[in-house]
Design a protein around this motif. Structure first.
Motif, short mmCIF file in Angstrom:
data_model
loop_
_atom_site.label_atom_id
_atom_site.label_comp_id
_atom_site.label_asym_id
_atom_site.label_seq_id
_atom_site.Cartn_x
_atom_site.Cartn_y
_atom_site.Cartn_z
N ALA A 75 0.83 -1.20 0.00
CA ALA A 75 0.00 0.00 0.00
C ALA A 75 0.87 1.25 0.00
CB ALA A 75 -0.93 -0.01 1.21
N GLY A 76 1.92 1.26 0.82
CA GLY A 76 2.82 2.41 0.86
C GLY A 76 3.48 2.66 -0.49
N TRP A 77 3.93 1.58 -1.13
CA TRP A 77 4.57 1.71 -2.44
C TRP A 77 3.60 2.26 -3.48
CZ3 TRP A 77 3.87 -1.88 -6.79
CH2 TRP A 77 4.70 -1.58 -7.87
N LEU A 78 2.32 1.88 -3.39
CA LEU A 78 1.31 2.35 -4.32
C LEU A 78 0.83 3.76 -4.00
CD1 LEU A 78 -0.85 -0.91 -4.57
CD2 LEU A 78 0.65 0.02 -6.35
N GLY A 79 1.29 4.35 -2.88
CA GLY A 79 0.86 5.68 -2.49
C GLY A 79 -0.51 5.69 -1.85
N LEU A 80 -0.93 4.56 -1.30
CA LEU A 80 -2.23 4.45 -0.64
C LEU A 80 -2.05 4.58 0.87
CD1 LEU A 80 -3.60 1.46 -2.75
CD2 LEU A 80 -3.97 3.91 -3.14
N GLU A 81 -3.04 5.12 1.53
CA GLU A 81 -2.89 5.46 2.94
C GLU A 81 -3.15 4.30 3.89
OE1 GLU A 81 -5.56 8.69 3.53
OE2 GLU A 81 -4.45 10.06 2.20
N ARG A 82 -3.97 3.35 3.49
CA ARG A 82 -4.32 2.28 4.42
C ARG A 82 -4.77 1.03 3.69
NH1 ARG A 82 -10.15 3.59 6.03
NH2 ARG A 82 -10.68 5.28 4.62
N VAL A 83 -4.71 -0.07 4.42
CA VAL A 83 -5.19 -1.35 3.94
C VAL A 83 -6.55 -1.61 4.57
CG1 VAL A 83 -4.74 -3.84 3.85
CG2 VAL A 83 -2.83 -2.21 3.72
N VAL A 84 -7.52 -1.95 3.75
CA VAL A 84 -8.89 -2.18 4.24
C VAL A 84 -9.33 -3.56 3.80
CG1 VAL A 84 -11.29 -1.43 4.15
CG2 VAL A 84 -9.45 0.27 4.17
N PHE A 85 -9.71 -4.40 4.77
CA PHE A 85 -10.24 -5.73 4.47
C PHE A 85 -11.74 -5.61 4.27
CE2 PHE A 85 -6.20 -6.53 6.33
CZ PHE A 85 -5.76 -7.72 5.79
N THR A 86 -12.20 -6.00 3.08
CA THR A 86 -13.64 -5.84 2.79
C THR A 86 -14.37 -7.17 2.89
OG1 THR A 86 -13.25 -6.16 0.43
CG2 THR A 86 -13.20 -3.91 1.26
#
Length: 402
Positions: free
Chosen positions: A391-402
């Protein structure tokens, strides 16, 4: 005929040899540079391209799996050079290798037999009868004004766009079809891709170094079919470490009529050793220079198009991991999800996870997680750590389990 097998390896030894050959024995650098990108290129030899962008473009993921957090601009620079008309040799060029792939420029001439087959398939003759002069006009526009995308060429061709429909339902103009034919025959090449993932077509002299051009199809220095097969199989063996004849031939999509004589020649030269692997149902072939590690402690999420796993029969034989991509399977019939990345931990594939990068909300969506029946303790924690890093590498702020 192949000589008698002289050695037997365990399945674990074969698996570790394959992982080392694919670059999973190397520690991830703190700050990956172009030198590390080149190391991955040298190991893999082929990086598959695919337009699916659910997580990120598929050509970026194999570098992430081996290097961790790196700047994707390094791969773009390796592929595109430094400017529209730069003569600086690329580290990667696009060609039909496995499928649409990035390869080292020096590999390009060895695919000449494939380019010649496209040139002889009759398509150009048919177009010349139905639309006289179009193919020549497209070639001239690229020569005079390239690098250009298909849309840019379309606008420059006086007759305008003549649209047809292919089997996937995409609208391709006649100009685009001509460009793809010329690309397939090696008369033009790709100078890279733009931000919309469109190829930029150019003449070979704008992209390829002189020593590669000297071996282009049709030139006196071009390798013949037998030489090409031996060189492609040599590169496949190095990238595999170990594999069956069909595994090795599949790397550059060679038919066995080409692959097997080339493999026999590499055995004769002492570059490859026939071996048996306990539990495998067919003979194997070992790179005599391959590393033979006693342990591998990798942690990586793998693209569905990663060269470690793209040959599904080999993946099942090597890891006991039955894997099929389900993008084209109707949703109610999917078993594991739409875009599923296998999780490599240690030397085993221990889980699979269906991911989506939701860039609008800054979230990495984990839609499904499946652990393999023999996944060891700690798999969930290792996977969670890898998802956070991804997620950090992709520039995303958080991981969300759906």
């Amino acid at each position: 005929m192949f000589c008698a097998m002289a050695a037997e390896l365990t399945a674990g030894q074969a698996r570790r040899i394959a992982l080392a050959a694919q670059g999973f024995l190397d520690p991830r650098p703190e700050r990956p540079t172009m030198r590390h990108i080149q190391r991955v290129i040298d190991r893999l030899q082929v990086v598959q391209i695919d337009s699916v962008n659910v997580v990120t473009r598929s050509q970026y993921l194999p570098f992430y799996s081996r290097l961790g957090d790196y700047d994707t601009g390094l791969v773009d620079r390796a592929r595109d050079g430094t400017g529209r008309r730069s003569r600086e040799p690329r580290r990667l060029v696009e060609s039909w290798a496995h499928v649409a792939s990035l390869i080292p420029p020096e590999t390009w001439p060895f695919l000449g037999f494939r380019m010649e087959a496209v040139a002889q398939d009759g398509w150009a003759r048919k177009v010349e009868v139905e639309h006289p002069g179009v193919l020549d006009s497209v070639r001239e526009v690229v020569h005079d004004h390239g690098p250009l995308t298909a849309r840019e060429v379309d606008r420059l061709i006086e007759h305008g766009a003549i649209h047809t429909r292919d089997n996937w339902g995409w609208n391709w103009s006649l100009v685009k079809q001509c460009l793809e034919h010329l690309f397939g025959t090696g008369q033009i090449v790709s100078s890279g891709r733009n931000s919309q993932f469109e190829r930029r077509y150019a003449v070979p002299s704008q992209v390829l170094p002189p020593e590669v051009l000297a071996r282009a199809p049709g030139r006196p220095g071009a390798p013949d079919r037998a030489e090409s097969a031996v060189e492609l199989m040599r590169r496949a063996v190095r990238a595999h470490g170990i594999g069956t004849a069909s595994d090795l031939g599949d790397y550059f999509r060679l038919r066995q009529a080409m692959a097997r004589p080339a493999l026999e020649e590499l055995v004769r030269r002492g570059e490859v050793e026939p071996v048996s692997v306990r539990g495998w149902d067919r003979p194997a072939f070992l790179d005599t220079a391959a590393r033979r590690p006693r342990a591998v402690s990798a942690r990586a999420l793998l693209s569905p198009f990663d060269s470690l796993i793209w040959e599904r029969a080999r993946t099942e034989r090597m890891f006991g991991f039955h894997y099929r991509i389900e993008i084209y399977v109707p949703e109610p019939q999917r078993v594991f999800g739409y875009y599923v990345l296998p999780f490599l931990w240690g030397e085993d594939l221990v889980a699979r996870v269906d991911l989506k990068a939701d860039r609008a909300t800054g979230r990495l969506l984990v839609r499904r997680v499946h652990l393999e029946p023999e996944a060891p303790d700690g798999t969930r924690e290792a996977l969670a750590a890898e998802l956070t890093q991804l997620a950090g590498w992709l520039g995303l702020e958080r991981v969300v389990f759906t």
